[in-house]
Write an enzyme that holds these catalytic residues in place. Sequence first.
Site, PDB file in Angstrom:
ATOM      1  N   LYS A  91       0.784  -1.242   0.101  1.00  0.00           N
ATOM      2  CA  LYS A  91       0.015   0.024  -0.228  1.00  0.00           C
ATOM      3  C   LYS A  91       0.825   1.260  -0.022  1.00  0.00           C
ATOM      4  O   LYS A  91       0.523   2.201  -0.691  1.00  0.00           O
ATOM      5  CB  LYS A  91      -0.776  -0.014   1.217  1.00  0.00           C
ATOM      6  CG  LYS A  91      -2.160  -0.993   0.918  1.00  0.00           C
ATOM      7  CD  LYS A  91      -2.966  -1.441   2.417  1.00  0.00           C
ATOM      8  CE  LYS A  91      -3.694  -2.618   2.285  1.00  0.00           C
ATOM      9  NZ  LYS A  91      -4.348  -3.062   3.505  1.00  0.00           N
ATOM     10  N   ASP A 107     -11.489   2.234   3.899  1.00  0.00           N
ATOM     11  CA  ASP A 107     -11.510   0.883   3.806  1.00  0.00           C
ATOM     12  C   ASP A 107     -12.950   0.312   3.504  1.00  0.00           C
ATOM     13  O   ASP A 107     -13.321  -0.511   3.211  1.00  0.00           O
ATOM     14  CB  ASP A 107     -11.150  -0.128   4.922  1.00  0.00           C
ATOM     15  CG  ASP A 107      -9.686  -0.598   4.816  1.00  0.00           C
ATOM     16  OD1 ASP A 107      -9.402  -0.773   3.616  1.00  0.00           O
ATOM     17  OD2 ASP A 107      -8.719  -0.863   5.762  1.00  0.00           O
ATOM     18  N   GLN A 155      -4.750  -1.957   9.805  1.00  0.00           N
ATOM     19  CA  GLN A 155      -4.686  -3.346   9.228  1.00  0.00           C
ATOM     20  C   GLN A 155      -5.081  -4.391  10.029  1.00  0.00           C
ATOM     21  O   GLN A 155      -4.814  -4.738  11.303  1.00  0.00           O
ATOM     22  CB  GLN A 155      -3.211  -3.753   8.889  1.00  0.00           C
ATOM     23  CG  GLN A 155      -2.543  -4.802   8.072  1.00  0.00           C
ATOM     24  CD  GLN A 155      -3.235  -4.881   6.406  1.00  0.00           C
ATOM     25  OE1 GLN A 155      -3.242  -3.727   6.035  1.00  0.00           O
ATOM     26  NE2 GLN A 155      -3.869  -5.959   6.090  1.00  0.00           N
TER      27      GLN A 155
END
Length: 297
Positions: free
Chosen positions: A53, A120, A97
């Site tokens: 990322k 997200d 994460q």
Amino acid sequence: MFQLIDGKATSTTIKDEIAEEVIQLVKNGGKVPHLAAILVGHDGASETYVASKERSCSKVGFISTVIRLEDSITETELLEKVNEINKDPDIDGLIVQLPLPKHINEQKVIEAILPEKDVDGFHPVNVGKMVIGLPGFISATPAGILELLKRYRIKTSGKSCVVIGRSNIVGKPMSILLSQKTEFGNATVTLCHSRTPNLKEVCAQADIIIAALGKAEFLTADMVKEGAVVIDVGITRVKSEKTKSGWKLLGDVKFDEVAPKCSYITPVPGGVGPMTIVSLLRNTLLASKKEIYKGIS
Ligand code: NAP
């Protein structure tokens, strides 16, 4: 003859488009999009995802910050960190994460992220908006799959679609998006899971199959009808003596035997995976432009 849906090439094209948009944005006095990622502990797969990322952010001209925290961190301390980032006007998007260590309630952490920074698309506010068709951040993997279908002009309207797997981040949102009254929705969707009997028969009548169950090479040729579109979301790491790293990635589809029956199929790797990251970048760009949550500074 099947056509391969090349997620890697498509993601490169989209990254170029995003990079160009960033240049224009900054030229017109806008700010450089900034994505922050919180990484708790030292899980190898999580480290790899976050590094990837970061690389993608720098490719498109975003600023990225990785906040590394030890897995001994308490839930309260992590929530405080999220809150600090929520208040930081320079950071547009925040991802935490997953998975988190067992002593931390993931849902609590997801809900602590401001919906307008939740790139997200996991926050219940964004999930709710997606369900009723309002603008919001859509979970990156289903958004990436929709983008692939669009770019390859694969019609979903009126088609029969089977989604295997009902997770909150992939299967469930995918099934909702495909059944929405939109150009790349309007499908008749069957959402399958581990309690679905006669899965083979259900799959064998589908025009489109999205395999997102996380079981290597689960979908075999006898489960797929001639001319079907097959999208493979699964990623399972298995040992391999043939690769330098000592492991390789397998999808949920037995590619060699399924592909000849398909009209379109995604490979693993190089299919859905790269598109997930691109969707995250797209959401971060939208967050920085405040186009979805207007008026929020
Ligand atoms: P998950 O949370 O583990 O959910 C798996 C789902 O599959 C569950 O709903 C489960 O049913 C269902 N399932 C398991 N075994 C089954 C079977 N034998 N028959 C039918 N359904 C079955 O997984 P996830 O997070 O959605 O991820 C799925 C896969 O996609 C994983 O391999 C993951 O690594 C991969 N993934 C890839 C990307 C990408 O960017 N390419 C992104 C996210 C995830 P129950 O609900 O009944 O337990």
